[in-house]
Design a protein around this motif. Structure first.
Motif, PDB file in Angstrom:
ATOM      1  N   ALA A   1      -9.975 -14.908   1.521  1.00 36.13           N
ATOM      2  CA  ALA A   1     -10.071 -14.403   2.888  1.00 36.13           C
ATOM      3  C   ALA A   1      -9.181 -15.252   3.786  1.00 36.13           C
ATOM      4  N   GLY A   2      -8.250 -14.628   4.430  1.00 39.06           N
ATOM      5  CA  GLY A   2      -7.326 -15.332   5.318  1.00 39.06           C
ATOM      6  C   GLY A   2      -6.240 -14.378   5.771  1.00 39.06           C
ATOM      7  N   GLU A   3      -5.722 -14.593   6.971  1.00 33.50           N
ATOM      8  CA  GLU A   3      -4.765 -13.649   7.537  1.00 33.50           C
ATOM      9  C   GLU A   3      -3.481 -13.553   6.735  1.00 33.50           C
ATOM     10  N   LYS A   4      -3.091 -14.626   6.056  1.00 31.49           N
ATOM     11  CA  LYS A   4      -1.859 -14.606   5.277  1.00 31.49           C
ATOM     12  C   LYS A   4      -2.132 -14.466   3.771  1.00 31.49           C
TER      13      LYS A   4
ATOM     14  N   THR B   1      -2.452 -13.017   0.162  1.00 28.19           N
ATOM     15  CA  THR B   1      -1.895 -11.927  -0.644  1.00 28.19           C
ATOM     16  C   THR B   1      -2.869 -11.529  -1.740  1.00 28.19           C
ATOM     17  N   ASN B   2      -4.079 -12.065  -1.670  1.00 27.75           N
ATOM     18  CA  ASN B   2      -5.105 -11.793  -2.663  1.00 27.75           C
ATOM     19  C   ASN B   2      -6.431 -11.508  -1.945  1.00 27.75           C
ATOM     20  N   PRO B   3      -6.479 -10.433  -1.138  1.00 30.04           N
ATOM     21  CA  PRO B   3      -7.649 -10.165  -0.303  1.00 30.04           C
ATOM     22  C   PRO B   3      -8.913  -9.942  -1.124  1.00 30.04           C
ATOM     23  N   VAL B   4     -10.044 -10.210  -0.496  1.00 36.47           N
ATOM     24  CA  VAL B   4     -11.333 -10.085  -1.171  1.00 36.47           C
ATOM     25  C   VAL B   4     -11.626  -8.618  -1.480  1.00 36.47           C
ATOM     26  N   THR B   5     -11.968  -8.367  -2.725  1.00 34.11           N
ATOM     27  CA  THR B   5     -12.328  -7.024  -3.152  1.00 34.11           C
ATOM     28  C   THR B   5     -13.548  -7.113  -4.049  1.00 34.11           C
ATOM     29  N   SER B   6     -14.096  -5.963  -4.411  1.00 36.79           N
ATOM     30  CA  SER B   6     -15.310  -5.946  -5.228  1.00 36.79           C
ATOM     31  C   SER B   6     -14.976  -5.638  -6.677  1.00 36.79           C
ATOM     32  N   ASP B   7     -15.916  -5.946  -7.543  1.00 32.27           N
ATOM     33  CA  ASP B   7     -15.713  -5.772  -8.973  1.00 32.27           C
ATOM     34  C   ASP B   7     -17.048  -5.434  -9.622  1.00 32.27           C
ATOM     35  N   TRP B   8     -17.009  -4.685 -10.713  1.00 31.16           N
ATOM     36  CA  TRP B   8     -18.193  -4.374 -11.505  1.00 31.16           C
ATOM     37  C   TRP B   8     -17.896  -4.714 -12.953  1.00 31.16           C
ATOM     38  N   PHE B   9     -18.806  -5.433 -13.592  1.00 34.48           N
ATOM     39  CA  PHE B   9     -18.568  -5.839 -14.967  1.00 34.48           C
ATOM     40  C   PHE B   9     -19.893  -6.131 -15.663  1.00 34.48           C
TER      41      PHE B   9
ATOM     42  N   LYS C   1     -15.931   0.818   5.773  1.00 31.14           N
ATOM     43  CA  LYS C   1     -14.702   0.269   6.351  1.00 31.14           C
ATOM     44  C   LYS C   1     -14.616  -1.205   5.997  1.00 31.14           C
ATOM     45  N   ALA C   2     -13.464  -1.637   5.515  1.00 34.48           N
ATOM     46  CA  ALA C   2     -13.298  -3.038   5.118  1.00 34.48           C
ATOM     47  C   ALA C   2     -13.416  -3.957   6.328  1.00 34.48           C
ATOM     48  N   SER C   3     -14.062  -5.101   6.147  1.00 29.83           N
ATOM     49  CA  SER C   3     -14.215  -6.087   7.214  1.00 29.83           C
ATOM     50  C   SER C   3     -12.937  -6.906   7.367  1.00 29.83           C
ATOM     51  N   SER C   4     -12.834  -7.586   8.489  1.00 29.46           N
ATOM     52  CA  SER C   4     -11.676  -8.456   8.709  1.00 29.46           C
ATOM     53  C   SER C   4     -11.807  -9.708   7.860  1.00 29.46           C
ATOM     54  N   ALA C   5     -10.718 -10.454   7.739  1.00 26.50           N
ATOM     55  CA  ALA C   5     -10.728 -11.692   6.970  1.00 26.50           C
ATOM     56  C   ALA C   5     -11.723 -12.684   7.562  1.00 26.50           C
ATOM     57  N   ASP C   6     -11.781 -12.780   8.896  1.00 26.50           N
ATOM     58  CA  ASP C   6     -12.705 -13.712   9.541  1.00 26.50           C
ATOM     59  C   ASP C   6     -14.151 -13.327   9.269  1.00 26.50           C
ATOM     60  N   GLU C   7     -14.445 -12.047   9.335  1.00 20.57           N
ATOM     61  CA  GLU C   7     -15.813 -11.590   9.068  1.00 20.57           C
ATOM     62  C   GLU C   7     -16.220 -11.891   7.631  1.00 20.57           C
ATOM     63  N   MET C   8     -15.306 -11.688   6.701  1.00 21.55           N
ATOM     64  CA  MET C   8     -15.604 -11.940   5.296  1.00 21.55           C
ATOM     65  C   MET C   8     -15.834 -13.424   5.041  1.00 21.55           C
ATOM     66  N   ALA C   9     -14.960 -14.268   5.582  1.00 18.21           N
ATOM     67  CA  ALA C   9     -15.108 -15.710   5.405  1.00 18.21           C
ATOM     68  C   ALA C   9     -16.417 -16.206   6.018  1.00 18.21           C
ATOM     69  N   LYS C  10     -16.758 -15.703   7.192  1.00 22.70           N
ATOM     70  CA  LYS C  10     -17.988 -16.116   7.864  1.00 22.70           C
ATOM     71  C   LYS C  10     -19.211 -15.706   7.056  1.00 22.70           C
ATOM     72  N   ALA C  11     -19.187 -14.493   6.501  1.00 19.04           N
ATOM     73  CA  ALA C  11     -20.320 -14.018   5.715  1.00 19.04           C
ATOM     74  C   ALA C  11     -20.540 -14.890   4.480  1.00 19.04           C
ATOM     75  N   VAL C  12     -19.454 -15.238   3.799  1.00 20.16           N
ATOM     76  CA  VAL C  12     -19.566 -16.059   2.594  1.00 20.16           C
ATOM     77  C   VAL C  12     -20.129 -17.436   2.922  1.00 20.16           C
ATOM     78  N   GLU C  13     -19.730 -17.994   4.063  1.00 16.97           N
ATOM     79  CA  GLU C  13     -20.189 -19.328   4.452  1.00 16.97           C
ATOM     80  C   GLU C  13     -21.643 -19.315   4.927  1.00 16.97           C
ATOM     81  N   GLU C  14     -22.077 -18.229   5.544  1.00 19.36           N
ATOM     82  CA  GLU C  14     -23.401 -18.196   6.160  1.00 19.36           C
ATOM     83  C   GLU C  14     -24.506 -17.671   5.250  1.00 19.36           C
ATOM     84  N   TYR C  15     -24.152 -16.819   4.282  1.00 13.86           N
ATOM     85  CA  TYR C  15     -25.182 -16.220   3.432  1.00 13.86           C
ATOM     86  C   TYR C  15     -25.232 -16.948   2.090  1.00 13.86           C
TER      87      TYR C  15
END
Length: 276
Positions: free
Chosen positions: A210-213, A215-223, A255-269
């Motif tokens: 997660a970050g504005e620059k 090139t490897n944005p957060v995505t979901s996976d099933w396995f 709708k995909a969240s912004s990079a800041d929203e994703m980073a904040k969620a990971v840190e807070e939850y």
């Protein structure tokens, strides 16, 4: 992060897969963009109503049958439930190296161990050399420690980490947050004895940077992860593991969240201890 699309390390044990790296299609925030088209609002409403109805029916069914006294005393070892239904057993209350430990020597204990070990094996910590050693020594049987540490070190090289936006210590660059978090959806045992188990853990997860620059944005996976467990010194330990893709549902209309929203969620939850 996924440990691999579908692989099993040579030698019959271990797994050291790869993180998929995806370049954004266009400029701007790779997490933004318009909602995917092709689905009408009426269809979305029908879907939501259908899900609510199913949830209500499931809750009603779960609350029914509290008077059934036919369950036997050995239900702990052989639950009369579906593969993903909770057993009612309490989670373990101890941890070692930050990982749940002290699982009971029964079916529920083996499935709980497999679920928690799957979370640790596909965590962001596995990319940190110091933390990786702790994870390997806590999760795996002792006779696999040295070889697995070597295999992981060969897989997660400095060049590999750099490709996914991490330094040699497995830390994200300034202004970015690396995400690799797994949530087990269900577990099942395909073989069981008092000292050896084969468990499958169906998982979903998030991985990427997660970050504005980024090139490897957060995505979901099933396995699905398959773990061979052995009862050693009063706990279940991993002897080998492998991973394959799916089963995966049809993608939703979120709708995909912004990079800041994703980073904040990971840190807070925070995460959970998983029990069968």
């Amino acid at each position: 992060m996924s440990l691999g699309d579908e692989h099993e390390a040579s030698g019959g044990y271990g797994g050291t897969g790869q993180t998929r790296t995806r370049l954004p299609d266009g400029g701007g925030d790779p997490y933004g963009g318009a909602r995917r088209g092709g689905r009408s609002s009426s269809r979305s409403l029908v879907t939501v109503v259908g899900v609510v109805v199913l949830l209500i029916a499931a809750i009603a069914f779960a609350n029914r049958g509290g008077d059934d006294s036919s369950s036997s005393a050995d239900s702990t070892d052989k639950p009369e439930t579906s593969a993903t239904a909770p057993s009612g057993q309490r989670p373990v209350r101890t941890t070692a190296a930050g990982i749940p430990s002290g699982f009971p020597q029964n079916r529920q204990g083996a499935e709980s161990a497999a679920a928690n070990y799957a979370v640790a094996l596909v965590s962001a910590d596995i990319l940190k050399p110091a933390r990786r050693t702790e994870i390997v020594r806590q999760i795996f049987v002792a006779d696999k420690h040295a070889s697995l540490e070597e295999r992981f070190d060969r897989a997660y090289t400095k060049e590999f980490l750099n490709d996914i936006g991490l330094d040699e210590n497995g830390d994200a660059r300034e202004g970015q947050t690396y995400v690799s978090r797994t949530a087990p959806i269900g577990t099942k045992l395909t073989s069981y004895s008092a000292t050896a188990v084969t468990a499958e853990v169906w998982c979903t997860g998030l991985y990427g940077t997660a970050g504005e620059k980024s090139t490897n944005p957060v995505t979901s996976d099933w396995f699905t992860m398959t773990l061979q467990l052995r009862w050693v010194n009063g706990d279940w330990k991993v002897e080998s593991f492998a991973q394959k893709e799916g089963p995966a549902p049809v993608p939703g209309d979120n709708k995909a969240s912004s990079a800041d929203e994703m980073a904040k969620a990971v840190e807070e939850y925070g995460g959970f201890t998983y029990a069968r």
